[in-house]
Design a protein around this motif. Structure first.
Motif, PDB file in Angstrom:
ATOM      1  N   TRP A  68       0.795  -1.235   0.000  1.00 46.04           N
ATOM      2  CA  TRP A  68       0.000   0.000   0.000  1.00 46.04           C
ATOM      3  C   TRP A  68       0.830   1.290   0.000  1.00 46.04           C
ATOM      4  N   GLY A  69       2.099   1.214   0.374  1.00 43.86           N
ATOM      5  CA  GLY A  69       2.910   2.427   0.504  1.00 43.86           C
ATOM      6  C   GLY A  69       3.133   3.165  -0.801  1.00 43.86           C
ATOM      7  N   TRP A  70       3.146   2.453  -1.931  1.00 43.94           N
ATOM      8  CA  TRP A  70       3.381   3.094  -3.218  1.00 43.94           C
ATOM      9  C   TRP A  70       2.301   4.105  -3.563  1.00 43.94           C
ATOM     10  N   ARG A  71       1.125   3.987  -2.943  1.00 45.15           N
ATOM     11  CA  ARG A  71       0.024   4.900  -3.258  1.00 45.15           C
ATOM     12  C   ARG A  71       0.243   6.302  -2.689  1.00 45.15           C
ATOM     13  N   ILE A  72       0.944   6.410  -1.587  1.00 38.98           N
ATOM     14  CA  ILE A  72       1.045   7.678  -0.854  1.00 38.98           C
ATOM     15  C   ILE A  72       1.582   8.821  -1.721  1.00 38.98           C
ATOM     16  N   PRO A  73       2.692   8.648  -2.442  1.00 37.55           N
ATOM     17  CA  PRO A  73       3.200   9.772  -3.249  1.00 37.55           C
ATOM     18  C   PRO A  73       2.198  10.280  -4.284  1.00 37.55           C
ATOM     19  N   PHE A  74       1.418   9.352  -4.861  1.00 37.62           N
ATOM     20  CA  PHE A  74       0.429   9.779  -5.856  1.00 37.62           C
ATOM     21  C   PHE A  74      -0.736  10.511  -5.191  1.00 37.62           C
ATOM     22  N   LEU A  75      -1.164  10.050  -4.039  1.00 30.49           N
ATOM     23  CA  LEU A  75      -2.278  10.698  -3.348  1.00 30.49           C
ATOM     24  C   LEU A  75      -1.900  12.099  -2.872  1.00 30.49           C
ATOM     25  N   ILE A  76      -0.643  12.287  -2.518  1.00 29.22           N
ATOM     26  CA  ILE A  76      -0.189  13.611  -2.092  1.00 29.22           C
ATOM     27  C   ILE A  76      -0.312  14.624  -3.226  1.00 29.22           C
ATOM     28  N   ALA A  77      -0.308  14.139  -4.476  1.00 36.41           N
ATOM     29  CA  ALA A  77      -0.428  15.038  -5.621  1.00 36.41           C
ATOM     30  C   ALA A  77      -1.743  15.803  -5.603  1.00 36.41           C
ATOM     31  N   GLY A  78      -2.775  15.260  -4.940  1.00 35.57           N
ATOM     32  CA  GLY A  78      -4.061  15.957  -4.868  1.00 35.57           C
ATOM     33  C   GLY A  78      -3.960  17.303  -4.178  1.00 35.57           C
ATOM     34  N   PRO A  79      -3.585  17.346  -2.890  1.00 38.05           N
ATOM     35  CA  PRO A  79      -3.447  18.644  -2.222  1.00 38.05           C
ATOM     36  C   PRO A  79      -2.365  19.527  -2.824  1.00 38.05           C
ATOM     37  N   LEU A  80      -1.269  18.923  -3.303  1.00 40.41           N
ATOM     38  CA  LEU A  80      -0.238  19.728  -3.957  1.00 40.41           C
ATOM     39  C   LEU A  80      -0.792  20.405  -5.208  1.00 40.41           C
ATOM     40  N   GLY A  81      -1.624  19.676  -5.945  1.00 39.88           N
ATOM     41  CA  GLY A  81      -2.224  20.238  -7.143  1.00 39.88           C
ATOM     42  C   GLY A  81      -3.147  21.400  -6.845  1.00 39.88           C
ATOM     43  N   ILE A  82      -3.906  21.317  -5.761  1.00 42.25           N
ATOM     44  CA  ILE A  82      -4.805  22.413  -5.382  1.00 42.25           C
ATOM     45  C   ILE A  82      -4.010  23.682  -5.077  1.00 42.25           C
ATOM     46  N   ILE A  83      -2.907  23.519  -4.359  1.00 42.19           N
ATOM     47  CA  ILE A  83      -2.054  24.672  -4.050  1.00 42.19           C
ATOM     48  C   ILE A  83      -1.476  25.270  -5.335  1.00 42.19           C
ATOM     49  N   ALA A  84      -1.002  24.399  -6.224  1.00 42.40           N
ATOM     50  CA  ALA A  84      -0.407  24.872  -7.474  1.00 42.40           C
ATOM     51  C   ALA A  84      -1.430  25.595  -8.336  1.00 42.40           C
ATOM     52  N   ILE A  85      -2.647  25.064  -8.402  1.00 42.60           N
ATOM     53  CA  ILE A  85      -3.706  25.704  -9.201  1.00 42.60           C
ATOM     54  C   ILE A  85      -4.051  27.071  -8.636  1.00 42.60           C
ATOM     55  N   TYR A  86      -4.049  27.208  -7.311  1.00 40.62           N
ATOM     56  CA  TYR A  86      -4.323  28.498  -6.670  1.00 40.62           C
ATOM     57  C   TYR A  86      -3.313  29.546  -7.139  1.00 40.62           C
ATOM     58  N   PHE A  87      -2.027  29.202  -7.120  1.00 37.08           N
ATOM     59  CA  PHE A  87      -1.004  30.157  -7.536  1.00 37.08           C
ATOM     60  C   PHE A  87      -1.100  30.449  -9.034  1.00 37.08           C
ATOM     61  N   ARG A  88      -1.412  29.443  -9.830  1.00 36.60           N
ATOM     62  CA  ARG A  88      -1.474  29.660 -11.272  1.00 36.60           C
ATOM     63  C   ARG A  88      -2.650  30.552 -11.655  1.00 36.60           C
ATOM     64  N   ASN A  89      -3.744  30.465 -10.931  1.00 39.42           N
ATOM     65  CA  ASN A  89      -4.896  31.309 -11.240  1.00 39.42           C
ATOM     66  C   ASN A  89      -4.676  32.770 -10.858  1.00 39.42           C
ATOM     67  N   LYS A  90      -3.595  33.056 -10.132  1.00 40.50           N
ATOM     68  CA  LYS A  90      -3.297  34.424  -9.734  1.00 40.50           C
ATOM     69  C   LYS A  90      -2.566  35.212 -10.822  1.00 40.50           C
ATOM     70  N   ILE A  91      -2.022  34.511 -11.810  1.00 39.17           N
ATOM     71  CA  ILE A  91      -1.248  35.204 -12.830  1.00 39.17           C
ATOM     72  C   ILE A  91      -2.154  35.707 -13.943  1.00 39.17           C
ATOM     73  N   GLU A  92      -1.682  36.732 -14.651  1.00 37.06           N
ATOM     74  CA  GLU A  92      -2.436  37.327 -15.747  1.00 37.06           C
ATOM     75  C   GLU A  92      -1.824  36.927 -17.082  1.00 37.06           C
ATOM     76  N   GLU A  93      -2.559  37.222 -18.150  1.00 37.05           N
ATOM     77  CA  GLU A  93      -2.099  36.880 -19.488  1.00 37.05           C
ATOM     78  C   GLU A  93      -0.789  37.602 -19.798  1.00 37.05           C
ATOM     79  N   SER A  94       0.082  36.954 -20.576  1.00 33.47           N
ATOM     80  CA  SER A  94       1.354  37.580 -20.918  1.00 33.47           C
ATOM     81  C   SER A  94       1.096  38.837 -21.744  1.00 33.47           C
ATOM     82  N   PRO A  95       1.800  39.952 -21.450  1.00 30.65           N
ATOM     83  CA  PRO A  95       1.531  41.219 -22.130  1.00 30.65           C
ATOM     84  C   PRO A  95       1.805  41.166 -23.623  1.00 30.65           C
TER      85      PRO A  95
END
Length: 523
Positions: free
Chosen positions: A218-245
């Motif tokens: 079962w241990g192999w699953r942990i790194p993949f499951l952690i991608a869920g909360p990491l992805g939410i944080i990453a999406i939050y930061f990405r939605n803060k940026i604006e279109e390239s000028p």
């Protein structure tokens, strides 16, 4: 100093000679208002928002690469160990089969609706599919369907990744100033390898604390499951940026000139097939360079743990741990080679990458073959050395091959087709070469061959350091630099006014005049 009128007249002959070709407009003299001045706070936001996506992508690559020897018994328990390894290496390669489709789709969307929206979508899809891998049942629950579902999810990951790197490099290249583009774009690859090291470190910690039996259960699953909360944080930061000028300016100009079929630069090129037809030389060049660089990169990151475990007798934990310090040091050095390319040019730095690969590959694998920890780390470092010169500069050199209006599409096609054919298949190819020729030195010969071909391609690569991106106006850091650039435009060897895009205001004026004439006729 020539006036605007004299400058216009100087282009009259060229314009008349090529009047039948779309995309040519009367170009005027470069003015201060034409020069893009970087919004530094927005640049930092854009850089951070794109780095998190690349880190997320390579976190998954690192996790999967370091779990290959662990996940084999989970999905193919009845198969031989070598068959399990080849299956998972093939699954890893299958990820890259879907990348070209993702590159085509997301590249087209990125040039049509904007970079920021598409980059947010690719990150969401990537995080969701990575998280889903951690929820997969194994062979014991659903039989061979477990392996089939794993391949399917890796294909989804590949599809989303197809739009990630091309979009991120395009985005940051368009945000950064001309004289610092190599430095800022290199942070993307620094984030990539930091993400890989994070994935490797997490796998190592789990292997040390849980043991191989618990990892397979079962241990192999942990790194993949952690991608869920990491992805939410990453999406939050990405939605803060604006279109390239620079893209926004191009988009505004296209909208203003929508009624004029002859208006615009290469922006009139529409659709993937038209992109390939118009820029096939640039695409072939970018594919060769990406193949040469990423063959070395993926050999170091995704295949080396398997190589150390299967060919050199290291246990899975040491096969993982030995590469982590090399990856961290290499990641920290990448911005230095990016800055170096801004000073001496992209081509010299890329030649250093190709030349050092040819020079160091055989000694590196001979050192790894000694079997001592010190020699293995030194051998890995010799493989990592050319990667720092390669990848740091692809992020700024390849986007400069395409005009602004077609950059995302061109990058998406070139980079991802190259990754599908050469990059992601590197672990599978070198493992097959070792088994087919019964020679542990085959990876060295393969890396040398790809870099020798890459060196030839670098010869044909146009130098883009400190120069404006095709289809874009010059970009500087301060208003003082903008004034100096305009004042010295006739003597500046890095600025060719004839190659700069039409002035946006010209387009707006032309459209306004046409509208007014139409109103008079209707009246």
């Amino acid at each position: 100093m020539p006036t605007d009128r004299s400058m216009t007249d100087s282009y009259t002959g060229d314009r008349n000679a090529k009047a039948s070709k779309p995309g040519l407009l009367r170009r005027r003299r470069l003015k201060v208002s034409d020069v893009n001045v970087v919004d530094q706070p927005m640049l930092k936001k854009a850089l951070g928002g794109t780095i998190v996506g690349n880190t997320m992508e390579w976190y998954d690559v690192g996790v999967f690469g370091y779990l290959i020897t662990t996940m084999g018994p989970v999905f193919l328990p009845e198969a031989d160990a070598s068959v399990q390894t080849l299956f998972l290496l093939g699954t890893f390669a299958a990820t890259f089969i879907a990348r070209p489709l993702g590159g085509v789709v997301f590249g087209w969307l990125g040039d049509k609706i904007g970079r920021q929206k598409v980059l947010a979508a690719t990150l969401m899809l990537m995080a969701a599919s990575t998280f889903a891998v951690g929820l997969l049942p194994g062979y014991a629950q659903i039989g061979i369907w477990a392996a089939a579902l794993l391949v399917l999810l890796k294909l989804v990951q590949g599809f989303s990744t197809g739009g990630e790197y091309a979009g991120a490099t395009t985005f940051v290249s368009e945000y950064a100033s001309d004289k610092k583009r190599g430095f800022f774009a290199s942070f993307l690859d620094m984030g990539s390898y930091i993400g890989f090291a994070l994935g490797a470190a997490l796998v190592s910690v789990l292997q040390l604390t849980l043991g191989q039996s618990a990892m397979e259960e079962w241990g192999w699953r942990i790194p993949f499951l952690i991608a869920g909360p990491l992805g939410i944080i990453a999406i939050y930061f990405r939605n803060k940026i604006e279109e390239s000028p620079q893209f926004q300016a191009t988009l505004d100009a296209q909208e203003a000139m929508a009624a004029d079929a002859a208006a615009g630069d290469a922006a009139v090129v529409k659709g993937p097939l038209a992109i390939v037809k118009a820029y096939w030389r640039q695409i072939v060049l970018a594919m060769i360079l990406a193949a040469a660089a990423n063959t070395v990169g993926y050999a170091l990151t995704s295949y080396m743990p398997t190589y150390l475990t299967e060919s050199k007798g290291y246990d899975p934990v040491h096969g993982t741990l030995l590469t982590i310090p090399v990856l961290v040091v290499m990641a920290l050095c990448i911005p230095m080679t990016g800055r170096l390319s801004d000073r001496i040019g992209r081509r010299p730095v890329l030649w250093m990458g190709a030349g050092s690969t040819v020079l160091f590959s055989i000694p590196a694998f001979l050192l790894i073959g000694v079997g001592e920890i010190w020699s293995t780390i030194l051998g890995l470092a010799m493989i990592a050395f050319p990667v720092t010169f390669y990848v740091a500069n692809l992020a700024s050199a390849l986007p400069a091959l395409f005009p602004t209006s077609s950059r995302y599409s061109g990058m998406g096609i070139a980079y991802n087709f190259s990754m599908a054919i050469f990059g992601g298949t590197t672990p599978f190819i070198v493992d097959a070469l070792i088994k087919g020729f019964s020679n542990d030195m085959m990876p060295a010969y393969y890396l040398m061959a790809t870099s020798a071909i890459g060196a030839v391609a670098i010869f044909f690569l146009p130098e883009s350091a400190r120069r404006p991106l095709p289809g874009s106006m010059p970009c500087v850091d301060t208003h003082a630099e903008a004034r100096e650039l305009v004042a010295t435009q006739d003597e500046n060897p890095l600025i060719d006014v004839s190659e700069l895009p039409f002035e946006q205001q010209d387009a707006v004026d032309r459209e306004s005049s046409r509208t007014a004439e139409g109103d008079l006729v209707r009246t």
